[in-house]
Design a protein around this motif. Structure first.
Motif, PDB file in Angstrom:
ATOM      1  N   ASN A 116       0.806  -1.232   0.000  1.00 24.96           N
ATOM      2  CA  ASN A 116       0.000   0.000   0.000  1.00 24.96           C
ATOM      3  C   ASN A 116       0.833   1.274   0.000  1.00 24.96           C
ATOM      4  OD1 ASN A 116      -2.725  -1.046  -0.009  1.00 24.96           O
ATOM      5  ND2 ASN A 116      -2.303  -1.798   2.049  1.00 24.96           N
ATOM      6  N   LEU A 117       2.066   1.209  -0.464  1.00 24.89           N
ATOM      7  CA  LEU A 117       2.891   2.401  -0.575  1.00 24.89           C
ATOM      8  C   LEU A 117       3.161   2.720  -2.043  1.00 24.89           C
ATOM      9  CD1 LEU A 117       5.645   2.075   2.183  1.00 24.89           C
ATOM     10  CD2 LEU A 117       3.716   3.667   2.130  1.00 24.89           C
ATOM     11  N   LEU A 118       3.138   4.011  -2.376  1.00 32.25           N
ATOM     12  CA  LEU A 118       3.569   4.433  -3.698  1.00 32.25           C
ATOM     13  C   LEU A 118       5.093   4.390  -3.744  1.00 32.25           C
ATOM     14  CD1 LEU A 118       1.223   7.499  -4.268  1.00 32.25           C
ATOM     15  CD2 LEU A 118       0.890   5.143  -5.012  1.00 32.25           C
ATOM     16  N   ARG A 159      -2.203   9.736  -1.738  1.00 31.22           N
ATOM     17  CA  ARG A 159      -3.207   8.687  -1.600  1.00 31.22           C
ATOM     18  C   ARG A 159      -3.442   8.393  -0.128  1.00 31.22           C
ATOM     19  NH1 ARG A 159      -4.336   5.153  -5.739  1.00 31.22           N
ATOM     20  NH2 ARG A 159      -5.867   4.366  -4.232  1.00 31.22           N
ATOM     21  N   PRO A 160      -4.139   9.311   0.571  1.00 31.07           N
ATOM     22  CA  PRO A 160      -4.378   9.092   2.000  1.00 31.07           C
ATOM     23  C   PRO A 160      -5.125   7.799   2.298  1.00 31.07           C
ATOM     24  CG  PRO A 160      -5.684  10.941   1.140  1.00 31.07           C
ATOM     25  CD  PRO A 160      -4.683  10.594   0.099  1.00 31.07           C
ATOM     26  N   ASP A 161      -5.927   7.305   1.335  1.00 29.05           N
ATOM     27  CA  ASP A 161      -6.629   6.039   1.546  1.00 29.05           C
ATOM     28  C   ASP A 161      -5.644   4.884   1.651  1.00 29.05           C
ATOM     29  OD1 ASP A 161      -6.026   6.604  -1.161  1.00 29.05           O
ATOM     30  OD2 ASP A 161      -7.396   5.042  -1.849  1.00 29.05           O
ATOM     31  N   ALA A 188      -4.400   2.491   5.116  1.00 31.30           N
ATOM     32  CA  ALA A 188      -4.298   1.032   5.112  1.00 31.30           C
ATOM     33  C   ALA A 188      -2.885   0.587   5.480  1.00 31.30           C
ATOM     34  CB  ALA A 188      -4.690   0.479   3.738  1.00 31.30           C
ATOM     35  N   TYR A 189      -1.894   1.325   4.979  1.00 33.76           N
ATOM     36  CA  TYR A 189      -0.504   1.013   5.296  1.00 33.76           C
ATOM     37  C   TYR A 189      -0.243   1.176   6.785  1.00 33.76           C
ATOM     38  CZ  TYR A 189       4.492   1.959   5.888  1.00 33.76           C
ATOM     39  OH  TYR A 189       5.781   1.967   6.338  1.00 33.76           O
ATOM     40  N   ARG A 190      -0.730   2.278   7.363  1.00 29.14           N
ATOM     41  CA  ARG A 190      -0.493   2.543   8.777  1.00 29.14           C
ATOM     42  C   ARG A 190      -1.209   1.539   9.678  1.00 29.14           C
ATOM     43  NH1 ARG A 190       3.891   3.637   9.757  1.00 29.14           N
ATOM     44  NH2 ARG A 190       4.785   5.616   9.220  1.00 29.14           N
TER      45      ARG A 190
END
Length: 249
Positions: free
Chosen positions: A181-183, A227-229, A233-235
């Motif tokens: 979930n990271l760019l 992409r805060p969404d 999810a990543y956090r």
């Protein structure tokens, strides 16, 4: 892994997927891509595969029979080659679940299971097709396309690059966008300075631990901003480690 695409435009699929990474993967026999012309299974002299919509409405709808016959031809082909794994059937539809990296990883985790991609046209397909084929609906985004072919090509490309050997260096896929979930972080190549813009010093340091730390920080920052969404999810999966409080003597 085998990809079977049911379409009205097989030449289009062969052209798109016959180039670049997917093309090389086919030549290396790491993947198989076969486009099936639904029109070949039309049971009429004019080979039409569409008809008017029951209850009225604009446009035409793809009929059950040619799609069903095409699907069964694929099953016969698989059986004739001793492939007993039940294929997964995907219908490219704006009503479906949005295609994301996690779904690509799920498909790639079962390389022995053939993937059948059904491309709709006109106003779509007769709803009974979804029942007959036990099809899962997938959308590639909130926009309208002429048909499902481009969406099917996107899925084949996204899944193929996750298969062993397709990228050449299997670690390449690990560092791409959407991994966990990271760019992707910013990347640079020679020269070190171009029009007074310098490559970040940390990347020239040779300190691999420091470089990986910088890359992660940059990826987190970009994802949080753009992409805060995804960042949420990543956090949730990677909560920040609380800093240890310093003891005062």
């Amino acid at each position: 892994m085998e990809f079977h695409i049911m379409t009205l435009f097989p030449e289009m699929m062969e052209t798109i997927l016959g180039e670049s990474i997917t093309g090389r993967a086919q030549k290396a026999e790491l993947i198989t891509v076969k486009a099936w012309n639904i029109r070949d299974y039309a049971q009429n002299t004019s080979r039409h595969v569409d008809d008017y919509i029951y209850g009225g409405g604009p446009g035409m709808l793809m009929q059950c029979e040619p799609i069903d016959l095409c699907y069964n031809a694929i099953l016969e082909d698989l059986a004739s080659r001793g492939i007993g794994e039940k294929p997964r059937v995907i219908y490219l539809s704006p009503k479906g679940e949005t295609f994301r990296q996690g779904k690509a990883e799920s498909f790639a985790s079962e390389p022995e299971r053939p993937l059948i991609l059904l491309c709709g046209h006109y106003e779509g397909i007769d709803e009974r097709v979804l029942t007959l084929l036990s099809a899962e609906e997938i959308s590639i985004g909130d926009f309208v396309l002429t048909g499902g072919e481009l969406g099917a090509a996107i899925i084949v490309d996204a899944v193929s690059r996750l298969l062993p050997g397709v990228l050449g260096d299997d670690t390449s896929a690990i560092y791409e966008s959407f991994h966990e979930n990271l760019l992707e972080c910013p990347q640079y190549t020679r020269p070190e300075v171009y029009k007074e813009l310098r490559v970040p010093e940390v990347l020239l340091s040779g300190n691999h631990a420091l470089i990986e730390k910088w890359r992660l920080e940059q990826a987190e920052k970009i994802t949080e901003e753009r992409r805060p969404d995804l960042y949420q999810a990543y956090r949730e999966a990677h909560p920040p480690v609380p800093e240890k409080k310093k003891r005062h003597r």
